[in-house]
Design a protein around this motif. Structure first.
Motif, short mmCIF file in Angstrom:
data_model
loop_
_atom_site.label_atom_id
_atom_site.label_comp_id
_atom_site.label_asym_id
_atom_site.label_seq_id
_atom_site.Cartn_x
_atom_site.Cartn_y
_atom_site.Cartn_z
N ALA A 1 43.48 7.11 -28.16
CA ALA A 1 44.52 6.92 -28.69
C ALA A 1 44.82 8.11 -29.83
O ALA A 1 45.54 8.79 -29.74
CB ALA A 1 45.07 5.54 -29.25
N ILE A 2 43.47 7.76 -30.21
CA ILE A 2 43.08 8.73 -31.68
C ILE A 2 42.96 10.91 -30.61
O ILE A 2 43.04 10.88 -31.78
CB ILE A 2 42.37 8.71 -32.26
CG1 ILE A 2 42.17 7.39 -33.57
CG2 ILE A 2 41.52 9.87 -33.25
CD1 ILE A 2 41.08 6.15 -34.10
N LEU A 3 41.78 10.49 -29.73
CA LEU A 3 41.15 11.69 -29.26
C LEU A 3 42.49 12.27 -28.97
O LEU A 3 43.02 13.66 -28.84
CB LEU A 3 40.75 11.16 -28.02
CG LEU A 3 40.00 12.44 -28.01
CD1 LEU A 3 39.43 13.77 -28.39
CD2 LEU A 3 38.61 12.15 -26.49
N GLN A 4 43.26 11.61 -27.65
CA GLN A 4 44.99 12.33 -27.34
C GLN A 4 45.33 12.97 -28.36
O GLN A 4 46.51 13.77 -28.55
CB GLN A 4 45.60 10.49 -26.80
CG GLN A 4 47.74 11.08 -26.84
CD GLN A 4 47.27 11.76 -25.32
OE1 GLN A 4 46.81 12.45 -25.18
NE2 GLN A 4 48.92 12.52 -25.42
N GLN A 5 45.67 12.80 -29.72
CA GLN A 5 46.34 13.23 -30.95
C GLN A 5 45.80 14.37 -31.27
O GLN A 5 46.81 15.25 -32.08
CB GLN A 5 46.12 12.05 -31.98
CG GLN A 5 47.49 11.10 -31.73
CD GLN A 5 47.21 10.09 -33.20
OE1 GLN A 5 46.77 10.23 -34.44
NE2 GLN A 5 47.68 8.92 -33.20
#
Lengths: 450, 332, 288
Positions: free
Chosen positions: C125-129
């Motif tokens: 979820a963090i990498l996606q941002q």
């Protein structure tokens, strides 16, 4: 010297390009204009493949109230309309314009936007609405980094009234010097832009906030303001995140924007100095926002400096002009090191919101080893919003969105003071940002349900 | 480019402050007190401090290496710090084996049993100290006289501490005439200057208020700790003493108050996270300290007060919040 | 004599306490359908929420008061348990088709070149941002294992060689928690198929073929060959991406053989499509 009251950190300034004159970048042969360079709805493409466009022509039209027009900085033919990878590797709607030799020569020979389009009498006779309309037409957005359409900020919602304009010249991010250079080279234009924005917003007082590491700019602007009571320059103590909207309002006026409210709720409008300059150019010369000053910097970059860059030019070309990507590069960051985003695709075009390109060498790119939290309270003391980052981060990591919302995660301004000051190098902001975005999405769906 | 670019979320810079630098900073701040203890207690101090530090480091290494199977954490300085603080809370003539038991309890039970640095509820050095105080009350409360015992270790000549003497006289006078606290105070005359520099007996690290204050100044300058806990704690002791009519200077300079206020109560892991919480925490420790000193069975109550308040830290963190920006107070 | 006092006093306190307990339990007794406890015992107790209720107890309550079990299905418990639950409440059980989470991405480390390194908290979820992630593909699996972390059944693990999650079809209950957790939406619940045999497109990239191909060797390039190869109209290409309709698919696997990039995968067959093709090829050679 004044500053905001709560938290804050003081990272090393590293203003490597301070004192560098703004260099004009030659017009490129090809530009790519992204339709969404601002907060809000993306612009709608108004050109088709094969169309010929002149320098300064509109290629994308604002598609709503919170949206902005986009323009081409060069003359040429539209060679592509569709998805192009942006700097972060995500496909975004864009228009590619390629100049022929003829177009290129014509642009170079025929200077645009150098003689006043409107006389000073005309300008003096304009109404507030005229000014705001021109700003909106020119596609001007906040040039500090958030890219919020300037027209929207200057037109407060009905029932709300602003009484003061605060102009952000704090430039608290390390490395960046684009606003500083602009203030030194174009003080009169910036002041004229500030006065135009004051008229547009109907306020009679403006404060230009500048951090004390730019005393030359403070003195210069003060010198031009003698006898003018409505606009003043305020020297601010160096502290990050001074340039944050709420922090700057508190530093300049002592007013505290209530949580969840907008600056206009305390009667303040915040604009960047670069935006003021763009407003001046738009009103006097009729120039749309087609270029901006970008700091291209980095410890190993040979040609670092402040460049006036046509918006839409490829970043690879821009970095090439500044000496090329150094061999030891670890991170390329759009913006400053505290809030900027790392990019993977240097072939992507520059955009309105890009205030700086920072290239960090590999040894400065790695984060430290992560250790357990030792509860040192460093993040709590550093948070300028009075939050408890250690708790928010933990709640987010465990998907406790309700509790995170209750602890005020939505107030986070993502300044990075918590992660910056954590001795255990914990990725506090990584999780808080995730939590904030999730909570915002939950709130949105909640309001839709109602 | 021969290598891949790195992507990560902002911020991309860091203070450079690490867990190790924080811990070693506190160790540096303890150096004046270390020098003072060596000056006043000589051989005994050297033996106790070396044993304690070596013991704590060994226990930490053994537990992380052979029980947790994690990389050893001894280099971050927290074990050295615990060892130093434990030694500073012991008399100089205490036998080596007691010190070692203290190390095992402090690190093994006080810290590692909870999961290591960052997870413990109570200050490890104080857990060790209080364990020893309860288990070996005789050895733990025979205080060698400073300076005269420089070359002695377990055969040192002992005497009373200021607070001990007060308590003794208090008890005897209470037994005889049921006199008030003031009577106990005046029964024992105290040289404030001696107390400040360190001429009066006591635990290794607590004798010299001057050395401890030097360390405090260093911690404040390096921003390792904030002023909130020490100042509120000492302030509360002063105020409360004033209220019940005691001798403020004696209360402030005697016993482990300054050592506790500057180095023990401010332990990151076991103190609250917010400024308001810190002030509340410090003030409560101060109040409990005075209560124990005046109405308790023990002459000194700083360790108990800190441990007691350590237990309340999760509660304080839960309910004492910082003021959020833009909350409540509306200007205009 | 004094011992008697002690006995009387303590015994009295004991009796008084017992009396209070008795009265309180009578007064505040909450009458609950005894079947709820029986149903709850059959449920997995993971509180995963895939039934649409707030937890296993809530589901059990719903079952006990239901007039029909049509909309009440616990994928975690399986059909056996649902049959028993139906027996308890005296209703007909609904036989569901078992589902399994399938990864719509085949971009292993070998075929999808990395363009950057990620330094930060290990969370998709963090990498996606941050953008497209560590590879050029803005649609594919990010590989940080958020799905493996949320799986209640320990059915997903990240394969260290390919860097992609592997779903253990035997353990997967089709509860769909991973599907909703994935920030890239590359997990899909698909019918487990007869004898666990199924065919699916392992790609989510909707970019033009040339671009997709550059980003990942196993990308679907939208060439339509699979659509043409399918005799049952089960395969359709939309936005440069192929999709197989499990309802229409007859598991003939001609699409797999037709796919030039290997973006279509099969599972549960005794002989995989790849091996089948090799066998066919060698037979051809032998015949010649």
């Amino acid at each position: 010297m004044r500053t905001f009251r709560m938290g804050g950190v003081h990272p090393p300034e590293n203003k490597l390009t301070a004192g560098c004159r703004i260099l004009d970048v030659d017009l490129p042969r090809e530009v790519t204009i992204a339709m969404s360079q601002h907060i809000g709805a993306p612009a709608i493409c108004v050109v088709g493949k094969g169309d010929h466009v002149d320098r300064g022509a509109m290629v994308g039209k604002a598609s709503g109230f919170v949206s902005a027009n986009v323009f081409t900085p060069i003359s040429g033919t539209v060679t592509g309309v569709g998805k192009i990878k942006n700097a972060y590797g995500m496909p975004v709607d864009s228009v590619t314009i390629t100049a022929t030799e003829e177009d290129h020569e014509k642009d170079a020979e025929r200077p645009l936007w150098t003689s006043a389009l409107r006389s000073s009498d005309d300008i003096a006779a304009m109404s507030a609405k005229d000014i705001v309309d021109i700003i909106g037409e020119a596609g001007i957005v906040g040039l500090g980094g958030a890219s919020f359409p300037t027209r929207v900020k200057l037109s407060p919602p009905p029932g709300k009234h602003a009484d003061i304009l605060i102009v952000n010249g704090a430039e608290c991010e390390p490395y960046l010097t684009n606003d500083h250079a602009l203030m030194l080279e174009h003080p009169d234009e910036i002041l004229a832009g500030v006065r135009l924005m004051m008229r547009g917003a109907g306020v009679d007082k403006a404060i230009i906030g500048i951090e004390s590491n730019k005393m030359d700019a403070v003195r210069l602007l003060r010198g031009r303001l003698e006898g003018d009571k409505s606009v003043s320059v305020m020297e601010l103590q160096m502290k990050y995140p001074q340039g944050g909207e709420k922090q700057l309002i508190q530093a300049a006026t002592g007013r505290e924007v209530p949580s969840g409210a907008l600056p206009v709720d305390v009667g303040a409008i915040v604009q960047n100095v670069a935006s003021a300059y763009a407003v001046y150019e738009a009103v006097v010369f009729g120039k749309p926002l087609v270029d901006r000053v970008v700091t291209v910097t980095g410890p190993s970059l040979s040609g670092r400096g402040n460049y006036r860059v046509p918006i839409g030019m490829s970043m690879a070309a821009l970095i090439g002009i500044a000496g090329g990507i150094p061999g030891d590069s670890g991170k390329i960051i759009l913006g400053g090191p505290m809030m900027g985003r790392t990019i993977v695709n240097v072939d992507a075009p520059t955009m309105k919101g890009v205030s700086g390109i920072l290239i960090l060498p590999r040894e400065q790119s790695a984060r430290g080893d992560v250790y357990p939290c030792i509860r040192c309270a460093g993040c709590v003391l550093a948070c300028p919003m009075g939050l408890e980052p250690y708790r928010l981060s933990l709640l987010s990591a465990h998907s406790h969105w309700d509790s995170a919302e209750g602890e005020g995660i939505a107030n986070c301004i993502e300044c990075g003071c918590c992660s910056y000051s954590c001795p255990s190098s914990r990725p506090l902001l990584d999780y808080i940002r995730l939590g904030k975005n999730t909570v915002m999405a939950i709130r949105k769906s909640r309001s839709v349900q109602k | 480019m021969n290598q891949l670019l790195t992507i990560s979320a902002s911020p991309h810079v860091h203070t450079g402050r690490t867990v190790a630098s924080c811990m070693w900073n506190v160790v540096i701040a303890l150096l004046p007190a270390l020098a003072a203890s060596l000056y006043f207690f000589g051989l005994g101090a050297a033996v106790v401090i070396l044993t304690s530090v070596a013991g704590c480091v060994t226990v930490e290494y053994a537990v992380t290496r052979w029980m947790f199977h994690r990389p050893a954490t001894i280099l971050n300085g927290s074990a050295v710090l615990t060892g130093l603080l434990l030694a500073f809370n012991l008399p100089s003539n205490i036998p080596v084996w007691i010190v070692l038991i203290g190390c095992v309890v402090a690190i093994g039970i006080g810290k590692m049993a909870f999961g290591g640095l960052g997870c413990n509820v109570w200050n490890p050095a104080l857990v060790g100290r209080v364990f020893l105080l309860i288990s070996f009350p005789v050895q733990m409360t025979s205080w060698p006289l400073p300076i005269v015992n420089r070359l002695n270790y377990t055969d040192a000549v002992t005497g009373a501490t200021t607070l001990g003497a007060i308590k003794m006289s208090e008890m005897s006078s209470e037994a005889v005439a049921g006199a008030s606290v003031d009577a106990g105070m005046t029964a024992f005359s105290v040289d404030t200057l001696q107390n400040f520099i360190g001429g009066v007996g006591g635990s290794l690290g607590e004798v010299s208020a001057l050395a401890l204050l030097l360390g405090f100044a260093y911690l404040l300058v390096t921003r390792t700790i904030t002023w909130h806990i020490p100042v509120s704690m000492v302030g509360a002791v002063a105020l409360f003493t004033l209220l019940i009519g005691g001798d403020i200077m004696v209360e402030l300079l005697s016993g482990g108050l300054l050592l506790g206020a500057i180095f023990m109560a401010t332990d990151y892991v076991t103190s609250p996270m917010t400024k308001r919480g810190m002030v509340l925490f410090g003030a409560m420790i101060g109040v409990i300290t005075v209560v124990i000193r005046h109405w308790g069975a023990y002459p000194e109550g700083v360790s108990f007060a800190i441990l007691l308040m350590n237990s309340f830290v999760p509660l304080i963190d839960r309910y004492v919040k910082p003021r959020k920006f833009g909350e409540r107070r509306r200007v205009r | 004599m004094s011992i008697l006092y002690a006995i009387i006093v303590l015994g009295g306190i004991g009796l008084l306490g017992a009396g209070i307990l008795f009265l309180v339990s009578k007064r505040f007794y909450v009458k609950e359908d005894p079947r709820i406890a029986l149903i709850e015992e059959l449920l997995p107790g993971a509180n995963c929420g895939s039934c649409g209720r707030s937890g296993c107890h809530d589901f059990a309550c719903a079952c006990a008061s239901a007039t029909s079990l049509d909309s009440l299905v616990c994928p975690g418990a399986g059909d056996e348990a649902m049959k028993k639950i139906a027996g308890i409440v005296g209703l007909d059980s609904v036989v569901t088709r078992p589902m399994v989470a399938s990864l719509k991405c085949g971009g292993s480390c070998q075929v999808r070149p990395a363009i950057s390194e990620y330094d930060g908290a290990s969370s998709c979820a963090i990498l996606q941002q941050l953008g497209s992630g560590t590879t050029g593909c803005p649609f594919g699996c990010l590989g940080c294992g958020d799905c493996a972390e949320v799986c209640n059944w320990n059915a997903i693990h990240i394969d260290p060689v390919s860097g992609l999650p592997v779903v253990d079809a035997d353990k997967c209950t089709g509860c769909g928690v991973c599907v909703s957790k994935c920030p890239r939406h590359v997990l899909e619940l698909r019918p487990k198929g007869p004898k666990g045999r199924r065919v699916w497109v392992a790609c989510s990239n909707t970019e033009r073929g040339a671009i997709a191909r550059k980003e990942c060797g196993a990308a679907c390039i939208g060439c339509m060959k699979c659509e043409k190869a399918c005799a049952f109209g089960a395969v359709s290409v939309k936005d440069n991406l192929s999709y197989i309709d499990a309802e229409k698919c007859k598991l003939c696997r001609k699409c797999i053989l037709a796919c030039p990039t290997g973006a279509i995968l099969d599972s549960g067959f005794p002989v995989s499509a790849k091996e089948m093709a090799e066998i066919a090829l060698s037979k051809q050679k032998n015949n010649n």
